[in-house]
Write a protein that holds these residues in place. Sequence first.
Motif, mmCIF file in Angstrom:
data_model
loop_
_atom_site.group_PDB
_atom_site.id
_atom_site.type_symbol
_atom_site.label_atom_id
_atom_site.label_comp_id
_atom_site.label_asym_id
_atom_site.label_seq_id
_atom_site.Cartn_x
_atom_site.Cartn_y
_atom_site.Cartn_z
ATOM 1 N N ALA A 155 0.806 -1.239 0.208
ATOM 2 C CA ALA A 155 0.064 0.010 -0.070
ATOM 3 C C ALA A 155 0.820 1.269 0.112
ATOM 4 O O ALA A 155 1.833 1.239 0.681
ATOM 5 C CB ALA A 155 -1.021 -0.022 1.203
ATOM 6 N N VAL A 156 0.259 2.289 -0.634
ATOM 7 C CA VAL A 156 0.944 3.741 -0.588
ATOM 8 C C VAL A 156 -0.068 4.558 -0.282
ATOM 9 O O VAL A 156 -1.416 4.430 -0.466
ATOM 10 C CB VAL A 156 1.829 3.837 -1.962
ATOM 11 C CG1 VAL A 156 3.046 3.081 -1.806
ATOM 12 C CG2 VAL A 156 0.802 3.992 -3.148
ATOM 13 N N GLU A 157 0.205 5.903 -0.209
ATOM 14 C CA GLU A 157 -0.674 6.953 0.174
ATOM 15 C C GLU A 157 -1.264 7.597 -1.065
ATOM 16 O O GLU A 157 -2.313 7.446 -1.228
ATOM 17 C CB GLU A 157 -0.191 7.919 1.177
ATOM 18 C CG GLU A 157 -1.083 9.031 1.564
ATOM 19 C CD GLU A 157 -0.492 9.865 2.792
ATOM 20 O OE1 GLU A 157 -0.408 9.691 3.956
ATOM 21 O OE2 GLU A 157 0.267 10.944 2.268
ATOM 22 N N ASN A 158 -0.542 7.919 -1.889
ATOM 23 C CA ASN A 158 -0.962 8.336 -3.144
ATOM 24 C C ASN A 158 -0.126 7.774 -4.370
ATOM 25 O O ASN A 158 1.045 7.722 -4.656
ATOM 26 C CB ASN A 158 -0.359 9.961 -3.236
ATOM 27 C CG ASN A 158 -0.856 10.673 -4.693
ATOM 28 O OD1 ASN A 158 -1.199 10.026 -5.283
ATOM 29 N ND2 ASN A 158 -0.467 11.746 -4.619
ATOM 30 N N PRO A 159 -0.795 6.689 -5.207
ATOM 31 C CA PRO A 159 -0.102 5.859 -6.096
ATOM 32 C C PRO A 159 0.635 6.877 -7.135
ATOM 33 O O PRO A 159 1.451 6.313 -7.818
ATOM 34 C CB PRO A 159 -1.337 5.194 -6.624
ATOM 35 C CG PRO A 159 -2.294 5.230 -5.595
ATOM 36 C CD PRO A 159 -2.173 6.537 -4.836
ATOM 37 N N LYS A 160 0.246 8.124 -7.341
ATOM 38 C CA LYS A 160 0.827 9.090 -8.322
ATOM 39 C C LYS A 160 1.986 9.685 -7.758
ATOM 40 O O LYS A 160 2.988 10.123 -8.706
ATOM 41 C CB LYS A 160 -0.205 10.087 -8.745
ATOM 42 C CG LYS A 160 -1.514 9.298 -9.319
ATOM 43 C CD LYS A 160 -1.218 8.373 -10.656
ATOM 44 C CE LYS A 160 -2.360 7.897 -10.910
ATOM 45 N NZ LYS A 160 -2.315 6.787 -12.114
#
Length: 329
Positions: A155-160
């Motif tokens: 998981a990441v906070e902001n994929p971009k």
Amino acid sequence: MKNLKKLSYIKILTFIIISTFNTELCAQSTNTALPGTNLSKFDFFYAGEAKVQDMYIVKNGSVVWEHKGPKDKGEISDAVLMSNGNVLFAHQRGITLISADQKVLWSYDTPEGCETHTAQPIGKKYVVFLQNGDPAKVFVVNVKNGKTVKSFDVAVENPKNVHGHFRHARLTPRGTYLISHMEMGKVVEYDTDGNVLFSMDAPGIWSAEPLENDNILLCGSDRWIREVDREGNVIWDIRLNDYPEYNLTSPQVAVRRANGNTIINNWFNQWSGEVDKNNPPYQAIEVTPDKKVVWALKSWEAPDLGPSTIIQVLNEKGISEKVRFGEFK
């Protein structure tokens, strides 16, 4: 009258001698406090994030091996010197394994829109690495045949925000993977199936080194280094603001030596300008458990080692490849 003049001359001469002695004493004291430019205290492997991909092996105070890669082709954020002389390094746009004579033994090209900043060998057969991207993924690759034997999403906070996802990850003595989620400000431990086993908040985290005692050594962008247990209790910490004379502004990786001391690497951002050679920052310091600086590195000329991210002391226990990740070892 002559005796008075003679006495005055003696007083002046005595004052000059004492002043000179005190000046030299102060200089010696300063040199003791700020050791600097000492390449010969121990042998080490060195790498850092820079515009040019440079890595070095320093022995007996001299550079005995250098790998110079292309300019502006991806920064080296992680590198490991293996026991057989091979070097595995992550350079933003790929992972590369080279021999001591700089022959490419295996490489991985990062897909467009992704980045790779950290990698670690597992024995001499496997490599585990983390890839920033959408989705972000962990890979285990067999470097003998180039096949991916395991992968899972994280998981990441902001994929971009690809560049901001991760910089550092390390395998633990438990055979798990400890990832520094730079963007999320967390340290998270995963098993080989991607299950979250442990998580802790760590704002500003850059690297997390698992220790043999099961504690974790955290290094962050706000100039702190902490050893914490798995309940988050601070066992040991140091604030670089307490050492202004070393000009330590951007710590990236802290490692614990076999003697119990801690080496803290200090990065310089070449993309924001050139190093002031008249007042350069120290590239690394070594501190004792009681927080005394016993070694410091400042080598920006002859040789210019560049920014510091990784210092691996040679001939110490705990070679990074002697690890496992679940069933892979």
